[in-house]
Design an enzyme around this catalytic site. Structure first.
Site, PDB file in Angstrom:
ATOM      1  N   LEU A  19      31.449  35.676  49.163  1.00  0.00           N
ATOM      2  CA  LEU A  19      30.040  35.448  48.858  1.00  0.00           C
ATOM      3  C   LEU A  19      29.507  36.404  47.786  1.00  0.00           C
ATOM      4  CD1 LEU A  19      28.666  34.618  52.408  1.00  0.00           C
ATOM      5  CD2 LEU A  19      28.836  33.072  50.456  1.00  0.00           C
ATOM      6  N   ARG A  38      34.303  39.451  53.714  1.00  0.00           N
ATOM      7  CA  ARG A  38      32.871  39.421  53.414  1.00  0.00           C
ATOM      8  C   ARG A  38      32.536  40.200  52.158  1.00  0.00           C
ATOM      9  NH1 ARG A  38      28.890  40.453  58.347  1.00  0.00           N
ATOM     10  NH2 ARG A  38      30.007  42.448  58.383  1.00  0.00           N
ATOM     11  N   VAL A  62      25.219  32.158  55.757  1.00  0.00           N
ATOM     12  CA  VAL A  62      26.561  32.162  56.331  1.00  0.00           C
ATOM     13  C   VAL A  62      27.163  33.570  56.341  1.00  0.00           C
ATOM     14  CG1 VAL A  62      26.945  29.785  55.636  1.00  0.00           C
ATOM     15  CG2 VAL A  62      27.645  31.614  54.101  1.00  0.00           C
ATOM     16  N   GLU A  63      28.241  33.737  57.113  1.00  0.00           N
ATOM     17  CA  GLU A  63      28.960  35.014  57.278  1.00  0.00           C
ATOM     18  C   GLU A  63      28.023  36.137  57.697  1.00  0.00           C
ATOM     19  OE1 GLU A  63      31.637  36.137  54.190  1.00  0.00           O
ATOM     20  OE2 GLU A  63      32.734  34.248  54.239  1.00  0.00           O
ATOM     21  N   GLY A  64      27.150  35.846  58.643  1.00  0.00           N
ATOM     22  CA  GLY A  64      26.180  36.831  59.108  1.00  0.00           C
ATOM     23  C   GLY A  64      24.873  36.647  58.377  1.00  0.00           C
TER      24      GLY A  64
END
Length: 809
Positions: free
Chosen positions: A379, A375, A497-499
């Protein structure tokens, strides 16, 4: 010595020793000396000594302190401690702390920050960026990808496989590239400047997915089978976590696996019958191997005495009967391969679990540990690369595009958003560099990764909105010449996305930071959960009194910083950045103090006070963002040309720290306590302002003027001077326009007429006719006009081209 003077001395001594975080023993000894002096001067008598003994002896005699103070408090602490689920505990335990812990503890060591090595590319990584990455950027046609075929071209797909783009994280012994996290970030930044579909396609297999999970937890047999095939692209991986009923609350996935006996490939084996329904899975439509997260049950106790084993991760070939795969989602006109997958009664052996049957039930730990790294890379890097390209493009466009007889970039209304884009680009690159540098030092920075993901994707969204506003009609008309619209459309994807960002800000950043970064809270929690009562009491006693001293120190330090304006705090540099370090230390101290008071007064309710938690997280986040900018400035040789970018980015972060603290105090549940805290933190009120108009002007001018600072800002982006590369064309046209302005002026003087600054090719002919310019100067005017027209042009289509293709039966 009079009583007033003695009390003043006692207060000063207490404050000084609290500020310096002197140990309890030294604190007590110093007061004994002061008491003796008071006795000798007839200021302190028997009653004072008695009161001192009543307070000092229980605190300093360990057995008494534990029996009468720590033990009762430990009992109370166990009752009021917020209940933590197993998945929350695993998330807390995952990863490591780094400089974020320094920022949380109220007294950051700035020398430590600047002593961290500057990340650098190896010769092999540099060659990859200048070779295959440059080549695939040249191959890309984003309009063809996003509008005409809704996918990367077959040639690009094959090029990515042939050049191991999907194997940047895989070790060389398996055939992979084994690049550093910093190199991965630079690759993704360059790719995303050209196409977000390309960057997403490359980024996902190198982030949280089968490759990373196999390397960290896979059995030798699994690694030997899959990793070489992932390297060559023979296997295309995806990882399926999100379900219709479990999005942000990933720990609540309803997908199941039941351990049972069944025939598999002609043999009776113990395996798992899997059922799942997943969505939003990148690469799922074309995946050949599916990483699957599910909850594993063992009702017949074939593997364990436990019935519910917990979240488990397995690798499932997608050609097994019962698997549905291939359909696609269409995320905001950014058609990277993403879609749902379902499985109905899919039976596989236990050795399909990543790491084998021994890792049954360990899936959540595996995921959060890997996510703490991934993460921080994908991103944030995609966002930083996009904004860097946008900053250069928007700066160039603002200088090329004219309205009201001057470049629009000279208008103050344009300078404001342009300056925001520029400082964001500087900050975002600084954050990705510092965060990936931490990973390359061996850290798994879970809190930093959450900060990076949230703030960089938010800044990307805000920056692309600013860029669209500046470009106006040029930005909203879709077509091959539009270099902003897909980024604008796709910005919410990175936010989600990703949280999801709301979750990340409200729960994760401070929720993890308060426990992981605080020097004593985690130790207190662990002591409260320790079944060994003697060890639990010893650990709790040590942590508790360390915590008390820490809290008192932060109150003393906060008050001193407020009353002195932080001017007496140490700073590693005595230049324009000196006061930035001092203010960051001040806000770090405020954060540490407020965190302790919030945890003490709100207890378990702090977990539910999401807006207070979010604002505390905002303070921690902006401390980290500003620190990254200062480190980048220092690592870059403290180039004075970069100073406007540094100043604007850091001053904005400092202002946001102040605003977050102010909002916490305005909304703190206990109003009397909030009033007292305000007197400590802001005794003279809030005073920081947003970056000045003059600073905005300097940053905007920097983005519109070719030079070393501007080149450093866009370093690593795809700027090859090629008519097929719009970013290269922008750079060339910017230089041409600036170079031809004095030539154009000569023409106007020669013909005694103020021409409008367009149709420069006609001005070239007039200048030649008047013998005012040379042939070379005329060619420059003509080339500048060609570039200018190409840059401001928008696309149009035959009406039939805009009609959606009829669905085939």
């Amino acid at each position: 010595m009079g009583i007033s003077l003695w009390l003043l001395a006692a207060f000063s001594l207490a404050w000084y020793m609290s500020y310096k975080r002197i140990s309890l023993t030294s604190f007590t000894l110093a007061f004994i000396v002061l008491m003796v002096i008071g006795t000798m001067t007839n200021t302190v008598g028997f009653v004072s000594w008695l009161l001192f003994a009543v307070i000092a002896l229980p605190l300093n005699v360990e057995s008494v302190r534990k029996q009468f103070i720590s033990m009762p408090l430990l009992s109370i602490y166990k009752k009021i401690m917020p209940q933590m689920s197993e998945t929350e505990q695993q998330a807390i335990d995952a990863g490591t702390t780094w400089f974020d812990a320094e920022l949380f503890r109220g007294n950051p060591d700035w020398k430590k920050l600047h002593n961290y090595p500057q990340p650098r590319l190896s010769a092999e990584e540099e060659a990859f960026l200048n070779g295959p990455v440059e080549q695939v950027c040249a191959m890309m046609n984003d309009w063809h990808t996003t509008h005409e075929i809704a996918d990367l071209s077959p040639e690009v797909w094959q090029f990515l496989k042939d050049n191991k783009f999907f194997a940047m994280i895989i070790k060389k012994k398996f055939g992979g590239l084994e690049f550093s996290a910093y190199a991965q970030s630079r690759v993704l930044q360059k790719l995303t400047g050209v196409s977000s579909v390309l960057a997403s396609t490359v980024g996902v297999p190198n982030s949280l997915g089968p490759g990373e999970l196999l390397q960290e937890y896979g059995t030798q047999a699994q690694q030997d089978h899959y990793l070489p095939r992932l390297v060559t692209g023979e296997e295309i991986p995806c990882f399926a976590l999100t379900s219709p009923e479990a999005g942000s609350d990933a720990g609540a996935i309803p997908d199941t696996g039941v351990i049972c006996r069944q025939s598999f490939e002609g043999k009776d084996v113990i395996g798992m019958k899997l059922n799942w329904d997943k969505r939003y899975i990148t690469l799922a439509p074309i995946a050949t191997v599916l990483g699957l997260a599910f909850k594993l049950e063992d009702p017949e106790h074939l593997l364990s005495e436990k019935t519910e084993l917990g979240i488990t991760c397995a690798l499932i070939p997608t050609d097994i009967e019962g698997i549905t795969i291939g359909r696609r989602h269409f995320p905001l006109n950014v058609p990277f391969q993403n879609g749902p997958t379902q499985g109905k009664d899919v039976f596989v052996p236990l050795d399909y679990i990543i790491g084998g049957s021994e890792m049954a039930g360990q899936g959540w730990r595996m995921l959060v540990e890997c996510l703490s790294v991934g993460r921080a890379i994908t991103l944030p890097s995609n966002s930083a690369g996009g904004v860097k390209a946008t900053a250069l493009a928007t700066g160039a466009y603002s200088r090329i595009r004219r309205q009201f007889k001057l470049p629009i970039g000279k208008m103050e209304g344009i300078e404001e958003p342009l300056a925001r884009i520029g400082s964001n680009a500087y900050l975002m690159d600084a954050v990705t560099t510092m965060s990936t540098g931490a990973i390359d030092l061996g850290e798994k920075p879970s809190v930093i990764s959450a900060i990076s993901k949230y703030h960089l994707t938010e800044k990307m969204r805000n920056s692309v909105i600013d860029a669209m506003d500046i470009h106006g009609g040029k930005g909203i008309c879709m077509g091959p010449s539009n270099y902003l619209a897909r980024g604008y459309q796709g910005a919410p994807i990175a936010i989600t996305v990703e949280g999801a960002n709301i979750l990340t800000r409200s729960l994760i950043i401070y929720g993890q930071g308060a426990i992981r970064c605080h020097p004593y809270v985690l130790a207190e929690l662990q002591a409260a959960n320790n079944s060994d009562e003697v060890q639990a009491l010893n650990d709790f006693d040590h942590a508790l009194f360390g915590h008390i001293g820490f809290s008192i120190s932060n109150i003393a330090r906060s008050l001193w910083c407020s009353l002195t304006g932080s001017r007496f705090l140490p700073s590693p540099f005595n230049d324009n950045t000196r006061h930035y370090y001092q203010l960051l230390t001040r806000f770090s101290t405020n954060l540490a103090m407020l965190s302790d008071i919030a945890m003490l007064t709100l207890g378990a309710d702090l977990k539910r006070k999401e807006r207070i938690s979010a604002r505390l997280g905002d303070v921690l986040s902006h401390l980290y963002l500003a620190s990254a900018c200062l480190k980048r400035f220092n690592d870059g040789g403290r180039q004075q040309d970069d100073l406007p970018l540094v100043q604007r980015a850091v001053e904005e972060s400092l202002y946001e720290c102040q605003q977050a603290l102010d909002a916490i105090l305005n909304n703190f549940p206990n109003k009397w306590l909030a009033y007292a805290l305000r007197l400590i933190i802001f005794p003279l009120g809030t005073w920081l302002t947003k970056p000045s108009d003059q600073l905005d002007h300097e940053v905007a001018r920097l983005l519109q003027t070719p030079g070393a600072a501007r080149s450093r800002l866009g370093q690593g982006q795809y700027l090859t001077r090629d008519n097929d590369n719009v970013f290269g064309l922008l750079e060339q046209t910017l230089e041409d326009i600036i170079s031809c302005e004095p030539i154009f002026t000569k023409v106007c003087i020669a013909i005694d007429k103020a021409l409008p600054f367009y149709n420069l090719d006609e001005a070239a002919h007039l200048g030649l006719k008047a013998n005012a310019i040379s042939e070379q100067e005329a060619k420059l005017l003509i080339r500048a006009e060609q570039g200018r027209k190409a840059i401001i042009a928008v696309d149009d289509f035959d009406a039939s081209e805009l009609i959606a293709q009829t669905k085939q039966n």
